[in-house]
Structure formats: C-alpha cells, structure tokens
Design a protein around this motif. Structure first.
Motif, mmCIF file in Angstrom:
data_model
loop_
_atom_site.group_PDB
_atom_site.id
_atom_site.type_symbol
_atom_site.label_atom_id
_atom_site.label_comp_id
_atom_site.label_asym_id
_atom_site.label_seq_id
_atom_site.Cartn_x
_atom_site.Cartn_y
_atom_site.Cartn_z
ATOM 1 N N ILE A 180 0.842 -1.196 0.000
ATOM 2 C CA ILE A 180 0.000 0.000 0.000
ATOM 3 C C ILE A 180 0.879 1.247 0.000
ATOM 4 O O ILE A 180 0.650 2.192 -0.754
ATOM 5 C CB ILE A 180 -0.950 -0.013 1.217
ATOM 6 C CG1 ILE A 180 -1.894 -1.205 1.105
ATOM 7 C CG2 ILE A 180 -1.737 1.292 1.298
ATOM 8 C CD1 ILE A 180 -2.862 -1.336 2.254
ATOM 9 N N SER A 185 1.026 3.961 -3.138
ATOM 10 C CA SER A 185 0.617 5.341 -2.910
ATOM 11 C C SER A 185 1.670 6.316 -3.430
ATOM 12 O O SER A 185 1.360 7.243 -4.172
ATOM 13 C CB SER A 185 0.369 5.508 -1.414
ATOM 14 O OG SER A 185 0.315 6.833 -1.060
ATOM 15 N N LYS A 195 2.484 5.827 -7.437
ATOM 16 C CA LYS A 195 1.486 6.278 -8.396
ATOM 17 C C LYS A 195 1.627 7.773 -8.643
ATOM 18 O O LYS A 195 1.561 8.249 -9.762
ATOM 19 C CB LYS A 195 0.080 5.957 -7.880
ATOM 20 C CG LYS A 195 -0.920 6.065 -8.990
ATOM 21 C CD LYS A 195 -2.225 5.385 -8.719
ATOM 22 C CE LYS A 195 -3.130 5.597 -9.924
ATOM 23 N NZ LYS A 195 -4.532 5.481 -9.611
ATOM 24 N N MET A 196 1.839 8.501 -7.575
ATOM 25 C CA MET A 196 2.022 9.938 -7.734
ATOM 26 C C MET A 196 3.351 10.231 -8.424
ATOM 27 O O MET A 196 3.433 11.139 -9.245
ATOM 28 C CB MET A 196 1.984 10.611 -6.374
ATOM 29 C CG MET A 196 1.956 12.096 -6.499
ATOM 30 S SD MET A 196 1.011 12.770 -5.168
ATOM 31 C CE MET A 196 1.561 14.426 -5.196
ATOM 32 N N ILE A 200 1.994 1.605 5.731
ATOM 33 C CA ILE A 200 0.944 2.436 5.135
ATOM 34 C C ILE A 200 1.221 3.914 5.394
ATOM 35 O O ILE A 200 1.176 4.749 4.493
ATOM 36 C CB ILE A 200 -0.428 2.032 5.716
ATOM 37 C CG1 ILE A 200 -0.763 0.596 5.280
ATOM 38 C CG2 ILE A 200 -1.496 2.991 5.269
ATOM 39 C CD1 ILE A 200 -1.981 0.016 5.955
ATOM 40 N N VAL A 231 2.110 7.438 3.147
ATOM 41 C CA VAL A 231 1.452 8.746 3.177
ATOM 42 C C VAL A 231 2.504 9.854 3.201
ATOM 43 O O VAL A 231 2.418 10.840 2.458
ATOM 44 C CB VAL A 231 0.520 8.853 4.407
ATOM 45 C CG1 VAL A 231 -0.038 10.257 4.546
ATOM 46 C CG2 VAL A 231 -0.603 7.832 4.308
ATOM 47 N N THR A 268 4.321 10.084 -0.095
ATOM 48 C CA THR A 268 3.496 10.733 -1.111
ATOM 49 C C THR A 268 3.577 12.248 -0.981
ATOM 50 O O THR A 268 3.705 12.970 -1.968
ATOM 51 C CB THR A 268 2.026 10.278 -0.974
ATOM 52 O OG1 THR A 268 2.010 8.856 -0.931
ATOM 53 C CG2 THR A 268 1.194 10.759 -2.126
ATOM 54 N N ALA A 275 -6.776 9.136 3.574
ATOM 55 C CA ALA A 275 -5.327 9.207 3.400
ATOM 56 C C ALA A 275 -4.832 8.003 2.608
ATOM 57 O O ALA A 275 -3.820 8.062 1.932
ATOM 58 C CB ALA A 275 -4.638 9.272 4.757
ATOM 59 N N LEU A 276 -5.571 6.895 2.703
ATOM 60 C CA LEU A 276 -5.201 5.706 1.929
ATOM 61 C C LEU A 276 -5.789 5.734 0.531
ATOM 62 O O LEU A 276 -5.135 5.394 -0.443
ATOM 63 C CB LEU A 276 -5.725 4.447 2.628
ATOM 64 C CG LEU A 276 -5.171 4.144 3.993
ATOM 65 C CD1 LEU A 276 -5.709 2.819 4.481
ATOM 66 C CD2 LEU A 276 -3.663 4.093 3.922
ATOM 67 N N PRO A 294 -4.438 8.876 -2.473
ATOM 68 C CA PRO A 294 -3.268 8.720 -3.341
ATOM 69 C C PRO A 294 -3.507 7.670 -4.426
ATOM 70 O O PRO A 294 -3.030 7.796 -5.543
ATOM 71 C CB PRO A 294 -2.168 8.242 -2.394
ATOM 72 C CG PRO A 294 -2.621 8.605 -1.043
ATOM 73 C CD PRO A 294 -4.113 8.593 -1.074
ATOM 74 N N LEU A 295 -4.274 6.636 -4.097
ATOM 75 C CA LEU A 295 -4.509 5.592 -5.080
ATOM 76 C C LEU A 295 -5.412 6.096 -6.198
ATOM 77 O O LEU A 295 -5.234 5.764 -7.361
ATOM 78 C CB LEU A 295 -5.127 4.354 -4.415
ATOM 79 C CG LEU A 295 -4.290 3.735 -3.297
ATOM 80 C CD1 LEU A 295 -4.929 2.458 -2.800
ATOM 81 C CD2 LEU A 295 -2.861 3.456 -3.753
ATOM 82 N N LYS A 296 -6.380 6.926 -5.817
ATOM 83 C CA LYS A 296 -7.335 7.394 -6.818
ATOM 84 C C LYS A 296 -6.797 8.602 -7.597
ATOM 85 O O LYS A 296 -6.888 8.646 -8.813
ATOM 86 C CB LYS A 296 -8.641 7.771 -6.110
ATOM 87 C CG LYS A 296 -9.760 8.075 -7.060
ATOM 88 C CD LYS A 296 -11.096 8.132 -6.342
ATOM 89 C CE LYS A 296 -12.209 8.449 -7.324
ATOM 90 N NZ LYS A 296 -13.437 8.840 -6.657
ATOM 91 N N GLY A 300 -3.579 10.069 -7.175
ATOM 92 C CA GLY A 300 -2.133 10.262 -7.162
ATOM 93 C C GLY A 300 -1.538 10.654 -8.496
ATOM 94 O O GLY A 300 -0.817 11.643 -8.593
ATOM 95 N N VAL A 310 -2.164 15.479 -1.614
ATOM 96 C CA VAL A 310 -2.857 14.682 -2.618
ATOM 97 C C VAL A 310 -4.334 14.567 -2.263
ATOM 98 O O VAL A 310 -4.693 14.530 -1.097
ATOM 99 C CB VAL A 310 -2.195 13.285 -2.752
ATOM 100 C CG1 VAL A 310 -2.216 12.541 -1.461
ATOM 101 C CG2 VAL A 310 -2.825 12.455 -3.846
#
Lengths: 164, 336
Positions: free
Chosen positions: A31, A35, A38-39, A113, A117, A120, B4-5, B8-10, B12, B292
């Motif tokens: 995860i 995160s 992807k960014m 996780i 964050v 990211t 917060a989880l 970023p996945l959606k 990011g 994000v």
C-alpha cells in the motif's frame, strides 16, 4: 505434544507466526509503495529528470515488507521448519514464537501504510522543487524508525523462544 | 484516515502531473513583466518562454488574443480530461460555459444586444443543433438539465419580456447543478467553494439591485439558495441602509470586499468584481497545503482559469493602449 490452543498446536502456531509476519509486512509495503509510486508516475510523466529522488521516496515504504520477510525466514530457520524438526515444537513454545512476531506483524503493517502517506507528500514536494528530495526522504525515514524497533524486539523475542 | 489511503490511489497520478505543471504557471513575477512590457510584441516574446507561447505566434488583434486564449483553454481541458479520474469535476467547470452559451443564444433569439459576450467553444453542447433548437423552440434534442432550464427561461421571458429573467433562471439552474456536482463528491473544500461562489453571486445581485433601486420582489426572485449567507437574511437587509448592510456582514468572510465596494450611497461593482476573484483565489490556496486528493485537482483548474482571465486583461489592455498602471490595478491575485 498434541496440546492445542484455538485448534492449533505448537507447530502450527509457529508456521502461522512466520506466514503472518511476511503477509502483514508485505501488505503495509504494497500500500505504501503504491501510494507514493502512483504519484511519482504522474510527476515523471511531466519531468523525467526527477527519477532519482522519486525512486528513493517510492521505495522507502518497501522496507517493512523486508522486515516481515526477515522475521518469517528466521522463524523458519531457527525452529527447523524446513527439516521437519519443527513438528516437535510444543504449544508453549509455539505461542511464544507467535507472540514474539506480533511487534513486526502489527508495526510493519501500520508503519508501511503511513510511511507511504509521508512519502506521497514528499513526492508532492519534489514535484514543486526537485532539490527537496533529501528532506522528503528524511521525513519519510522518521516513520521507518518504529518498524526497525519492532524488528529488533521481535528478533530478540524469537531468540529467547529458541533458547527455551 | 481512510481518505489518506484512498486519495493517493485514486488521484495520485493526476495530482503528480498537475503539481509539476503548477510550477510552470506564470506567477506574479512574469505577470509583472508582462504588465510593464513595452508593447504586445514584447509581451509575445515573454510568453514565448511559457506554454502559452505557441498559441500567440500569429496573434495581432484583440480578437486573436481571445481566440488564442480560448484555444489554450481547450487544450488544457483536453489534457485534464485525459488524466482526471473524476470527470465530474471537469463537468463542473465546463457546464459554466454551456450555460454561458445558452444565455448568448437566448438573448440573440430575443434580439437583445449581447455586447462582448460571444459563443464559447469550451461547452459540451453541440452549437448547430442547439442554435436550431432554440430558434425554432424545439428543445427535445437537448439534454437535461439544460433543457428544463431553457424551457423555464423561455416561458418566463415571454411572460415578462424582461431579458434579466433569462439570466436569473439560467443562473439558478447553473448553481443548483454546480452544488449538486460538488455535493456528490462529498468534499468539504469543494462544497464550501460552491457555497462561497453562490454568496458572491447573491451579493452582486443584491448590490446591482440596490444601485438600480429595484423592488424587493426582484431580489426575492433573483437570489440563490444554498449560500452561507442565507437568502432570507439578504432579503431582510434589502430595505435597510448600506451602513446596516455592511455592519450585518461584518462576521462573514465578505466583510472587507463589501466595505471596500461602498462608494457614497452606491456600490462600485468594478471594485467588487476584482475583489471577488482575489477572494476565491485566496480560498483555493488552502489546497496548496494538501499533498494529494481532490482539492489540488479542483484548485488547479480554478488557478488556470484565473491565470487566463488575468492574461486576457493584461494583453488586451496593452493592445488597447492602457497604461501599465491602469492594467496593474486590474490584475488579480495569483495562485502561485
């Protein structure tokens, strides 16, 4: 020998400890990395020169999976799960091994996780200003501390369980 | 915690891309250079350093500038369409152009002068079929919510013969749509932005009506629902003096804007217009501190639109021979 707790005997608790350490550490890292990565992909699509800093930021949450892997592997090696010696583990020892792995299981899941964050946010920082990559890494590494601490304690507890 | 989880996945990837693009925005420094440039040629040379450059190569007249900026926005929206995971956010922005186009068409149909208002290419509505539909009064082919808004606007105009009714009805439909889009995203930043925009539209209606000494019924009809400052409160304040109005709004974020717009016994809407954009840009700046999520995506579009608006003022101002000082007074606060 065939004493059980929650339907599992000592050997099975040991196997469960090794498996869950790898599984939970892995989930946390997956995860976290997804995160940040992807960014990073979005940033790299615009500015490929930033790859160096972004790679490190994206990879940092990956250590939790490695800690889980180390823990799992040590359990397998220490208690002879490969050679079949593990079958003789009594329930009390199996429980000690399982409980000893708990710090890594829980902490690696959660810190992986959360490190994602922070990473990211670090990626967002690098997107704006490339020279802040180092600072982003340090902030992200702060979360890492607690995964390392859990690994140390888990290792000691496993060693203690092996010593009997 | 869960956001917060999920965020970023959606979002990011899209946020990553726009965060880099944000660094390439014009910014205050470059805008200042544009204001102080000798002539339009110099301005073009400055713009050549930016992603606006290629759009202005051939531009000579103010019409060219309008067209270039329109093209720029079209390309921008195409880019966003490609990367944004949530197309509804784009629809939020594009539907404003659709409603603008409907207003232009309706007013053209009823022979009203539309002034500088021209057809915007950014809308989703097919120009030919809409033009024909409106001309002949056949609205079957038009999708909701445009259709019902058009029907109501047309029937209201035919009753009253007042072109302001068109604006009122279409604005109501537009802001209701915008509010619904924002509400669906369940994002406080987004919803609050729409509510603030509604407040500002309401304040403008209020001020314009006050300046023209319109009857209270007009205000009751024209004000929009869902703002932070309630419609009822504004209606109650309408018969009161300007001083009381300013005082009553003291606790709201609009206090300064309203106070600065008072000129004797009237409101100066030019000043208010400028302050309004500054206010909204300051609001979206909150998103700068959110690494994000939906917020950076929304505020990027707003920031770009504001940038284009500012650029239009500067370029057309220069082309029409305004002094650097006059242009500077009109330039808005920028996001970056």
């Amino acid at each position: 020998m065939n004493e059980t707790f929650l339907w599992l005997n000592g050997y099975q608790w040991t196997v469960l400890a090794a498996s869950l350490s790898v599984i939970f550490g892995g989930i946390g890292s997956c995860i976290g990395i997804t995160s940040a990565a992807k960014m990073s992909a979005g940033v790299l699509a615009e500015d490929p020169d930033k790859f160096g800093g972004l790679l490190v930021l994206s990879i940092l949450p990956g250590t939790q999976g490695i800690y889980g892997f180390i823990t799992g592997l040590l359990v397998v090696v220490f208690f002879g799960l490969l050679g079949g010696d593990g079958k003789s583990i009594v329930l009390a020892q199996g429980m000690r091994i399982f409980l000893g792995c708990l710090p890594v299981m829980i902490m690696c899941l959660i810190s992986g996780i959360y490190q994602g964050v922070v990473s990211t946010a670090g990626v967002a920082m690098v997107a704006k200003r490339g020279e802040t990559a180092g600072q982003g890494m340090i902030l992200s590494a702060l979360v890492e501390t607690y995964a390392v601490l859990s690994l140390v304690v888990s290792l000691f507890l496993i060693m203690a369980a092996q010593a009997g | 915690m869960l956001n917060a989880l999920k965020d970023p996945l959606k979002y990011g990837y899209a946020v990553g891309r726009i965060k880099v693009r944000e660094t390439k925005m014009l910014g205050t420094n470059r805008l200042e250079r544009l204001v102080n440039a000798g002539d339009f040629g110099d301005q073009k040379r400055i713009l050549a350093e930016t992603d606006y450059g290629s759009f202005f190569q051939e531009a000579v007249t103010p019409e060219d500038v309008e067209k270039s900026l329109g093209d720029y926005l079209t390309v921008l929206y195409e880019f966003l369409e490609e990367i944004y995971p949530e197309k509804q956010i784009l629809f939020y922005f594009i539907s404003r152009y659709d409603f603008h186009n409907l207003k232009v068409l309706l007013k053209a149909k009823y022979g009203e002068k539309t002034g500088e208002q021209i057809w915007s290419e950014l809308g989703t509505l097919e120009p030919e079929s809409i033009k024909k539909g409106i001309k002949e009064g056949e609205l079957e082919g038009i999708v909701e919510p445009y259709r019902s808004a058009l029907e109501e606007a047309m029937s209201r105009f035919e009753e009253s013969k007042d072109s302001q009714q068109i604006d009122i009805i279409l604005d109501k439909a537009l802001y209701e749509l915008l509010y619904m889009i924002a509400k669906k995203q369940k994002n406080k930043f987004f919803i609050d932005y729409v509510r603030s925009s509604i407040d500002i539209v309401n304040l403008k209606v209020f001020m314009r009506a006050k300046n023209l000494n319109k009857e209270q019924e007009f205000v009751e009809d024209a004000l929009l629902e869902r703002g932070f400052v309630s419609k009822e409160k504004l209606i109650l304040l309408y018969p009161e003096s300007l001083d009381i109005f300013v005082k009553e709004l003291k606790e709201t974020p609009y206090a300064m804007m309203v106070r600065d717009s008072v000129e004797g016994q009237k409101f100066d809407l030019d000043i208010f217009d400028r302050k309004e954009d500054d206010f909204l840009v300051r609001y979206i700046k909150i998103a700068k501190y959110i690494p994000v999520g939906l917020e950076p995506l929304i505020s990027y579009i707003m920031a770009k639109e504001n940038e284009v608006k500012t650029l239009r003022i500067i370029l057309i101002g220069k082309l029409s021979g305004l002094s650097a000082q006059t242009i500077k007074e009109r330039v808005r606060v920028q996001y970056v």
